[in-house]
Design an enzyme around this catalytic site. Structure first.
Site, mmCIF file in Angstrom:
data_model
loop_
_atom_site.group_PDB
_atom_site.id
_atom_site.type_symbol
_atom_site.label_atom_id
_atom_site.label_comp_id
_atom_site.label_asym_id
_atom_site.label_seq_id
_atom_site.Cartn_x
_atom_site.Cartn_y
_atom_site.Cartn_z
ATOM 1 N N HIS A 1 0.818 -1.215 0.000
ATOM 2 C CA HIS A 1 0.000 0.000 0.000
ATOM 3 C C HIS A 1 0.858 1.274 0.000
ATOM 4 O O HIS A 1 2.039 1.260 0.335
ATOM 5 C CB HIS A 1 -0.920 0.010 1.227
ATOM 6 C CG HIS A 1 -0.166 0.028 2.529
ATOM 7 N ND1 HIS A 1 0.392 1.177 3.059
ATOM 8 C CD2 HIS A 1 0.141 -0.970 3.391
ATOM 9 C CE1 HIS A 1 0.994 0.896 4.198
ATOM 10 N NE2 HIS A 1 0.871 -0.406 4.426
ATOM 11 N N GLU B 1 -1.912 -6.986 7.713
ATOM 12 C CA GLU B 1 -0.574 -6.905 8.289
ATOM 13 C C GLU B 1 -0.519 -7.687 9.601
ATOM 14 O O GLU B 1 -1.549 -8.089 10.168
ATOM 15 C CB GLU B 1 -0.215 -5.424 8.512
ATOM 16 C CG GLU B 1 1.167 -5.153 9.092
ATOM 17 C CD GLU B 1 2.297 -5.735 8.241
ATOM 18 O OE1 GLU B 1 2.399 -6.981 8.180
ATOM 19 O OE2 GLU B 1 3.073 -4.957 7.671
ATOM 20 N N ARG C 1 -6.068 1.266 3.926
ATOM 21 C CA ARG C 1 -4.900 1.707 3.156
ATOM 22 C C ARG C 1 -4.616 0.794 1.967
ATOM 23 O O ARG C 1 -4.113 1.244 0.939
ATOM 24 C CB ARG C 1 -3.671 1.835 4.065
ATOM 25 C CG ARG C 1 -3.243 0.584 4.834
ATOM 26 C CD ARG C 1 -2.171 0.978 5.851
ATOM 27 N NE ARG C 1 -1.615 -0.130 6.621
ATOM 28 C CZ ARG C 1 -2.098 -0.566 7.782
ATOM 29 N NH1 ARG C 1 -3.200 -0.029 8.295
ATOM 30 N NH2 ARG C 1 -1.492 -1.554 8.432
#
Length: 223
Positions: free
Chosen positions: A12, A85, A61
Site C-alpha cells: 500500500h 498486516e 490503506r
C-alpha cells in the site's frame, strides 16, 4: 503447461504513521496525500502488466491502493482479511524507539528475524505467513491456470509470504528486504521438473523484488 501464472505483491501507499515510523500493524490507518499519489502513479505502471485479478487486505490503506489499479484496469477488487498486516499487539501505534524503551529484548529478537517471536505479544511471522498464504491460494483458485494476480497487502505480510511461497528455510527469511510504500514484487510460476513431488503445489521463482518508481521515497519499515 502453457502460459504460466504470476503473482504481483503490491504494498500500500504511504500513511501518516509510515511517515512517523509508527508500527501500524492491523490499526486501520488511511493513506495520506502522498500515499494516494503513489497509488495512482504505481497503478499506471502495474496496469501495463495486464493484471487479470486483484485481491486486497480489508484495511483501508490497501483497499484504497487497490482501487487505484481497479480504475486503471476496469477490474473489481476482492477483499480478504487474511492479507492483513501482522497483529503487533501492544506495539501498534508506537515508534520503534518507543518500543525499544519498553520491550527491548523482545523487539531485538523480532528485528533479528526470529520467525516464532510474537510481535507485541500477538502474531509471529509463522502465523502471518500461514494465513497470508491461505489467502493467496484462495485467490489463485479463482484465477485459473494462467493470468496475473495482484495481491495488495502490507510490508511485513508480503515479506513473509514471499519467503513461504519460495520455500526459503526459516533461517533465510531475513534475507528478503521489505517493500517500500507502493513498490511490488513478482513471483512467476515455474514448470514442474522431473522428479518433483506429485502434491500438485505450484513452484515459484522471484522475478522482481521491491520494484517501482515512486514520487515520494519512503524508508522500509514493516507495517
Amino acid at each position: 503447461m502453457g502460459e504460466r501464472r504470476r503473482i504481483v505483491f503490491w504494498r500500500h501507499g504511504r500513511t501518516d504513521w509510515n511517515a512517523a515510523g509508527r508500527f501500524q500493524g492491523q490499526t486501520d490507518i488511511p493513506l495520506n496525500e502522498d500515499g494516494v499519489r503513489q497509488a495512482k502513479h504505481a497503478a499506471r505502471l502495474l496496469a501495463a502488466m495486464g493484471p487479470t485479478s486483484i485481491v486486497a487486505s480489508d484495511l483501508q490503506r490497501t483497499r484504497t491502493t487497490a482501487e487505484a489499479l481497479a480504475e486503471e484496469t476496469g477490474l473489481t477488487v476482492a477483499v480478504d482479511s487474511g492479507l492483513r498486516e501482522t497483529n503487533a499487539g501492544r506495539w501498534q501505534g508506537q515508534t520503534f524507539d518507543e518500543i525499544r524503551l519498553s520491550d527491548a529484548d523482545l523487539l531485538a529478537q523480532w528485528e533479528d528475524g526470529a520467525v516464532d517471536v510474537a510481535a507485541g505479544g500477538a502474531e509471529t511471522r509463522l502465523d502471518v505467513a500461514a494465513r497470508t498464504r491461505a489467502a493467496v491460494e484462495r485467490a489463485l483458485g479463482e484465477l485459473g491456470d494462467s493470468g496475473t494476480l495482484v495481491v495488495v497487502s502490507h510490508g511485513g505480510a508480503i515479506r513473509v509470504v514471499l519467503a513461504e511461497l519460495l520455500g526459503l528455510p526459516h533461517s533465510l527469511w531475513g534475507a528478503l528486504s521489505g517493500l517500500s510504500n507502493c513498490n511490488w514484487s513478482v513471483l512467476e510460476e515455474r514448470r514442474a521438473a522431473p522428479g518433483d513431488g506429485a502434491d500438485g503445489a505450484p513452484r515459484w521463482r522471484l522475478g522482481e523484488h521491491n520494484a517501482g518508481t515512486l514520487l515520494v521515497p519512503v524508508a522500509v519499515v514493516e507495517g
